[in-house]
Design a protein around this motif. Structure first.
Motif, PDB file in Angstrom:
ATOM      1  N   VAL A 120       0.831  -1.208   0.000  1.00 46.75           N
ATOM      2  CA  VAL A 120       0.000   0.000   0.000  1.00 46.75           C
ATOM      3  C   VAL A 120       0.863   1.255   0.000  1.00 46.75           C
ATOM      4  O   VAL A 120       0.556   2.231  -0.672  1.00 46.75           O
ATOM      5  CB  VAL A 120      -0.951   0.019   1.227  1.00 46.75           C
ATOM      6  N   VAL A 245     -13.111  10.084 -13.921  1.00 45.51           N
ATOM      7  CA  VAL A 245     -12.983   8.635 -14.134  1.00 45.51           C
ATOM      8  C   VAL A 245     -12.465   7.952 -12.869  1.00 45.51           C
ATOM      9  O   VAL A 245     -12.970   6.896 -12.473  1.00 45.51           O
ATOM     10  CB  VAL A 245     -12.074   8.333 -15.350  1.00 45.51           C
ATOM     11  N   VAL A 246     -11.463   8.560 -12.219  1.00 41.90           N
ATOM     12  CA  VAL A 246     -10.949   7.973 -10.978  1.00 41.90           C
ATOM     13  C   VAL A 246     -12.048   7.963  -9.917  1.00 41.90           C
ATOM     14  O   VAL A 246     -12.234   6.965  -9.204  1.00 41.90           O
ATOM     15  CB  VAL A 246      -9.706   8.744 -10.475  1.00 41.90           C
ATOM     16  N   ALA A 249     -14.446   5.123 -10.616  1.00 40.03           N
ATOM     17  CA  ALA A 249     -13.885   3.811 -10.264  1.00 40.03           C
ATOM     18  C   ALA A 249     -13.835   3.638  -8.747  1.00 40.03           C
ATOM     19  O   ALA A 249     -14.167   2.574  -8.215  1.00 40.03           O
ATOM     20  CB  ALA A 249     -12.483   3.656 -10.864  1.00 40.03           C
ATOM     21  N   TYR A 250     -13.432   4.695  -8.046  1.00 39.40           N
ATOM     22  CA  TYR A 250     -13.365   4.656  -6.583  1.00 39.40           C
ATOM     23  C   TYR A 250     -14.748   4.400  -5.987  1.00 39.40           C
ATOM     24  O   TYR A 250     -14.928   3.554  -5.112  1.00 39.40           O
ATOM     25  CB  TYR A 250     -12.808   5.980  -6.079  1.00 39.40           C
ATOM     26  N   MET A 253     -16.086   0.836  -6.380  1.00 43.69           N
ATOM     27  CA  MET A 253     -15.481  -0.111  -5.439  1.00 43.69           C
ATOM     28  C   MET A 253     -15.980   0.109  -4.029  1.00 43.69           C
ATOM     29  O   MET A 253     -16.273  -0.828  -3.300  1.00 43.69           O
ATOM     30  CB  MET A 253     -13.964   0.050  -5.453  1.00 43.69           C
ATOM     31  N   LYS A 254     -16.055   1.392  -3.630  1.00 40.62           N
ATOM     32  CA  LYS A 254     -16.410   1.716  -2.252  1.00 40.62           C
ATOM     33  C   LYS A 254     -17.892   1.439  -2.003  1.00 40.62           C
ATOM     34  O   LYS A 254     -18.257   0.787  -1.036  1.00 40.62           O
ATOM     35  CB  LYS A 254     -16.114   3.202  -2.010  1.00 40.62           C
ATOM     36  N   PRO A 260     -11.937  -5.521  -8.609  1.00 40.94           N
ATOM     37  CA  PRO A 260     -11.188  -4.804  -9.643  1.00 40.94           C
ATOM     38  C   PRO A 260     -11.531  -5.260 -11.056  1.00 40.94           C
ATOM     39  O   PRO A 260     -11.577  -4.445 -11.983  1.00 40.94           O
ATOM     40  CB  PRO A 260      -9.737  -5.126  -9.309  1.00 40.94           C
ATOM     41  N   VAL A 261     -11.785  -6.562 -11.237  1.00 44.74           N
ATOM     42  CA  VAL A 261     -12.069  -7.050 -12.586  1.00 44.74           C
ATOM     43  C   VAL A 261     -13.368  -6.450 -13.118  1.00 44.74           C
ATOM     44  O   VAL A 261     -13.466  -6.065 -14.282  1.00 44.74           O
ATOM     45  CB  VAL A 261     -12.106  -8.589 -12.615  1.00 44.74           C
ATOM     46  N   LEU A 264     -12.757  -2.902 -13.976  1.00 49.05           N
ATOM     47  CA  LEU A 264     -12.004  -2.893 -15.236  1.00 49.05           C
ATOM     48  C   LEU A 264     -12.948  -3.031 -16.423  1.00 49.05           C
ATOM     49  O   LEU A 264     -12.880  -2.256 -17.384  1.00 49.05           O
ATOM     50  CB  LEU A 264     -10.982  -4.037 -15.236  1.00 49.05           C
ATOM     51  N   LEU A 267     -14.877   0.095 -17.008  1.00 43.81           N
ATOM     52  CA  LEU A 267     -14.047   1.138 -17.620  1.00 43.81           C
ATOM     53  C   LEU A 267     -13.838   0.875 -19.106  1.00 43.81           C
ATOM     54  O   LEU A 267     -13.830   1.800 -19.914  1.00 43.81           O
ATOM     55  CB  LEU A 267     -12.693   1.226 -16.909  1.00 43.81           C
ATOM     56  N   VAL A 268     -13.656  -0.402 -19.470  1.00 44.83           N
ATOM     57  CA  VAL A 268     -13.465  -0.731 -20.886  1.00 44.83           C
ATOM     58  C   VAL A 268     -14.724  -0.352 -21.677  1.00 44.83           C
ATOM     59  O   VAL A 268     -14.642   0.289 -22.735  1.00 44.83           O
ATOM     60  CB  VAL A 268     -13.135  -2.231 -21.067  1.00 44.83           C
ATOM     61  N   LEU A 270     -16.970   1.839 -20.848  1.00 44.62           N
ATOM     62  CA  LEU A 270     -17.029   3.305 -20.860  1.00 44.62           C
ATOM     63  C   LEU A 270     -16.094   3.884 -21.921  1.00 44.62           C
ATOM     64  O   LEU A 270     -16.456   4.819 -22.648  1.00 44.62           O
ATOM     65  CB  LEU A 270     -16.657   3.840 -19.476  1.00 44.62           C
TER      66      LEU A 270
ATOM     67  N   TYR B  67      -2.117 -10.167  -1.070  1.00 42.61           N
ATOM     68  CA  TYR B  67      -2.338 -10.254   0.367  1.00 42.61           C
ATOM     69  C   TYR B  67      -2.654 -11.679   0.789  1.00 42.61           C
ATOM     70  O   TYR B  67      -3.634 -12.254   0.341  1.00 42.61           O
ATOM     71  CB  TYR B  67      -3.502  -9.350   0.779  1.00 42.61           C
ATOM     72  N   THR B 184      -9.227   3.051 -23.828  1.00 43.32           N
ATOM     73  CA  THR B 184      -9.118   2.140 -22.683  1.00 43.32           C
ATOM     74  C   THR B 184      -7.757   2.299 -22.018  1.00 43.32           C
ATOM     75  O   THR B 184      -7.655   2.398 -20.794  1.00 43.32           O
ATOM     76  CB  THR B 184      -9.292   0.675 -23.155  1.00 43.32           C
ATOM     77  N   MET B 187      -7.662   5.328 -19.921  1.00 43.10           N
ATOM     78  CA  MET B 187      -8.526   5.328 -18.734  1.00 43.10           C
ATOM     79  C   MET B 187      -8.075   4.358 -17.651  1.00 43.10           C
ATOM     80  O   MET B 187      -8.380   4.555 -16.479  1.00 43.10           O
ATOM     81  CB  MET B 187      -9.960   4.955 -19.139  1.00 43.10           C
ATOM     82  N   LEU B 188      -7.354   3.296 -18.057  1.00 42.30           N
ATOM     83  CA  LEU B 188      -7.087   2.238 -17.082  1.00 42.30           C
ATOM     84  C   LEU B 188      -6.284   2.637 -15.852  1.00 42.30           C
ATOM     85  O   LEU B 188      -6.473   2.050 -14.786  1.00 42.30           O
ATOM     86  CB  LEU B 188      -6.422   1.043 -17.772  1.00 42.30           C
ATOM     87  N   ALA B 190      -6.937   4.788 -13.961  1.00 42.94           N
ATOM     88  CA  ALA B 190      -7.959   5.105 -12.954  1.00 42.94           C
ATOM     89  C   ALA B 190      -8.242   3.904 -12.063  1.00 42.94           C
ATOM     90  O   ALA B 190      -8.525   4.056 -10.866  1.00 42.94           O
ATOM     91  CB  ALA B 190      -9.247   5.560 -13.645  1.00 42.94           C
ATOM     92  N   LEU B 191      -8.160   2.707 -12.640  1.00 37.99           N
ATOM     93  CA  LEU B 191      -8.398   1.492 -11.851  1.00 37.99           C
ATOM     94  C   LEU B 191      -7.367   1.378 -10.734  1.00 37.99           C
ATOM     95  O   LEU B 191      -7.707   1.151  -9.568  1.00 37.99           O
ATOM     96  CB  LEU B 191      -8.334   0.262 -12.769  1.00 37.99           C
ATOM     97  N   ALA B 194      -7.893   4.112  -8.120  1.00 33.27           N
ATOM     98  CA  ALA B 194      -9.078   3.871  -7.294  1.00 33.27           C
ATOM     99  C   ALA B 194      -8.804   2.783  -6.253  1.00 33.27           C
ATOM    100  O   ALA B 194      -9.190   2.907  -5.092  1.00 33.27           O
ATOM    101  CB  ALA B 194     -10.257   3.473  -8.180  1.00 33.27           C
ATOM    102  N   LEU B 196      -5.932   2.017  -4.983  1.00 35.24           N
ATOM    103  CA  LEU B 196      -5.015   2.582  -4.005  1.00 35.24           C
ATOM    104  C   LEU B 196      -5.764   3.499  -3.045  1.00 35.24           C
ATOM    105  O   LEU B 196      -5.599   3.416  -1.825  1.00 35.24           O
ATOM    106  CB  LEU B 196      -3.931   3.357  -4.758  1.00 35.24           C
ATOM    107  N   ASN B 198      -8.772   3.396  -2.242  1.00 26.01           N
ATOM    108  CA  ASN B 198      -9.632   2.610  -1.367  1.00 26.01           C
ATOM    109  C   ASN B 198      -8.894   2.105  -0.140  1.00 26.01           C
ATOM    110  O   ASN B 198      -9.488   1.831   0.887  1.00 26.01           O
ATOM    111  CB  ASN B 198     -10.194   1.414  -2.138  1.00 26.01           C
ATOM    112  N   GLN B 199      -7.578   1.943  -0.281  1.00 24.68           N
ATOM    113  CA  GLN B 199      -6.807   1.412   0.842  1.00 24.68           C
ATOM    114  C   GLN B 199      -6.221   2.503   1.719  1.00 24.68           C
ATOM    115  O   GLN B 199      -5.812   2.243   2.842  1.00 24.68           O
ATOM    116  CB  GLN B 199      -5.686   0.526   0.306  1.00 24.68           C
TER     117      GLN B 199
END
Lengths: 280, 247
Positions: A120, A245-246, A249-250, A253-254, A260-261, A264, A267-268, A270, B67, B184, B187-188, B190-191, B194, B196, B198-199
């Protein structure tokens, strides 16, 4: 520090045995990693030079080997070296019961500390920096990544001896003193702020080519001006698209606990939609 | 060029084998997409492509870490395949079109490798029972085989057999697909960000995130400059927090 002359019956553990155990652990701990007992076999094999010397009776040796075949898993580079070092010291003194409880007690917390520091805090920072160098066409980025891995490998040596020399005592020192907490907080704030800068710098090419025409009266003559949407946006909110975009994605997830998949794939989709309508 | 001489898939397969095993121990980071992209790119004569693919995959992987032995996408194999196939003519777009699905599909083989290795610890149980140290040694050292082969074999087959067919598929791709893959790639990252975020404790430390953003986006400070400012800010924070507690 183990006393090498505790018993004349059991063989004496030499410095060479300790070094041999350390190298086995450093290089091969996870080579036989498996779902069932994870790092157990690697731990046993690394401990063999010590066990062979200490347990001269065959049945004692077999019992000791079976103990080490129990489940074991922790962070291999920061977590395991001090644990292994401490247990090498204890095994040399024939304190097998203490070894088992030490392993079981420490592998969880050390996995948490080690994975957080590596996965992290440190790796993402180095990775973004290295990737931005690579995107600019420089191999230094790759070299930087490789060197970072090398640093962790080299650190395993002092971490092993830390555990070996202090035995169990070092644990209270490191975990109890609050030092880890302070380092973690400094690294976290550092990381958060750098990420804030990384998002717009890495994703800087996510720009819209859209523009609109505007007819203006210039000295009595009607002329058409082309105004780039991106230029206009940059004056108000630079890097708006990367942030959106970030944030998306955030949020996925939240809020929806998407893996993540899944994010992903979204996003593809989009990316294909926005490129088809000409936004990007 | 539609395919490679036989030594290319062989060397790449060896590279994948060594990459995953040396990542298990001593923990070298040669399996990192950036490193594998560079080596593969150098081998197939397109370093820039290798670096681009490696960097894109790396940015996707930011918050990812195995992890406790979790499976994450196999960006190492993705980087090797993407670079090797892309260098046959399709370039970055074709490379990413191969690298991203390959990274994700390879998770199945990661699970297989981790499961098959269980056989070796069961055999080690038997050797331990008999006090056979040599047997234990062999079981441990051979435990790397499922790990290495689950990477080496797909890499070999994909580069040797697949280069031609994959290449012809890529050549027949329509323009909208190429455009989509390009966006793509943009944009990726961003994954990764996001994951990171989140943690990291963003709720607590969001002001620092905003300051970092302003420094780059509005004030055009370089990343190194931001890093220095971040270092100063984090120490100041700890100092002020400490003095608050003392008071």
């Amino acid at each position: 520090m183990p006393n090498s002359e505790t018993s004349s019956l059991s063989g004496t553990v030499t410095k060479r045995d300790v070094r041999s155990a350390m190298w086995r652990h450093l290089i091969t701990l996870q080579w036989s990693w498996n779902y069932e007992r994870m790092q157990a076999l690697g731990y046993l094999w690394s401990m063999l030079p010590i066990l062979k010397k200490v347990y001269t009776d065959r049945n004692d040796l077999i019992q000791a080997m079976k103990r080490h075949l129990q489940f074991y898993n922790t962070n291999p580079q920061i977590g395991s070296p001090p644990i292994f070092g401490a247990t090498v010291a204890l095994e040399s003194e024939k304190l097998g019961d203490a070894v088992d409880s030490l392993k079981v007690g420490l592998m969880g917390p050390f996995a948490g500390i080690g994975d957080t520091i590596q996965g992290v805090l440190i790796r993402p920072m180095i990775a973004v920096f290295a990737a931005s160098l690579a995107l600019a066409g420089s191999w230094i980025g790759s070299a930087l990544m490789f060197l970072m891995g090398l640093v962790w490998c080299i650190l395993m040596v002092p971490l092993f001896y830390l555990g070996y020399r202090r035995g169990i005592g070092f644990v209270d020192e490191v975990v109890g003193g609050g030092l880890i907490d302070r380092i973690t907080e400094i690294a976290t704030i550092f990381g958060v702020m750098v990420v804030g800068g990384f998002v717009p710098s890495i994703m800087t090419n996510l720009k819209t080519p859209l523009s609109f025409h505007k007819t203006v009266e210039l000295a009595g003559k009607a002329t058409t001006k082309t105004i780039s949407l991106q230029d206009t946006l940059d004056k108000i909110f630079p890097s708006l698209f990367p942030v959106l975009v970030v944030a998306l994605a955030y949020w996925l997830m939240k809020r929806f606990k998407l893996s993540p998949v899944w994010v992903l794939l979204i996003l593809v989709v989009l990316a294909f939609i926005t490129s088809a309508i000409g936004l990007f | 060029m539609h395919s490679y001489a036989i030594w290319v898939p062989i060397v790449l397969a060896l590279l994948a084998y060594v990459g995953i095993v040396f990542n298990l121990g001593p923990g070298l980071w040669i399996q990192e997409a950036l490193v594998m992209g560079l080596i593969t790119g150098w081998m197939v004569g397109d370093v820039k492509l290798g670096l681009t693919i490696g960097a894109t995959l790396t940015l996707m992987s930011l918050g990812m870490w195995t992890y406790g032995g979790a499976t994450i996408p196999d960006f190492m194999t993705g980087a090797i395949l993407g670079t090797a196939i892309g260098a046959l003519g399709g370039g970055e777009t074709a490379g990413l079109a191969v690298a991203i699905p390959a990274s994700i599909l390879m998770t199945q083989l990661d699970v297989l490798g981790r499961a098959v290795t269980t056989i070796f610890i069961h055999a080690a149980d038997k050797y331990a029972e008999r006090g056979d140290l040599r047997g234990i040694t062999w079981m441990h050292l051979l435990g790397q085989l499922p790990w290495g082969l689950t990477r080496a074999i797909p890499v070999f087959l994909a580069v040797w057999l697949g280069a031609g067919p994959i290449q012809s598929v890529i050549h027949s791709m329509p323009q909208w697909f190429m455009n989509g893959m390009h966006v793509t790639g943009l944009m990726l990252p961003a994954l990764g960000f996001a994951l990171l975020l989140n943690q990291l404790p963003i709720r607590k430390h969001w002001p620092f995130l905003v300051i970092g953003f302003i420094l780059f986006a509005y004030l055009k400070v370089s990343i190194l400059g931001i890093a220095l400012a971040a270092l100063a800010a984090s120490f100041l924070y700890i100092r002020l927090k400490g003095s608050e507690a003392d008071a």
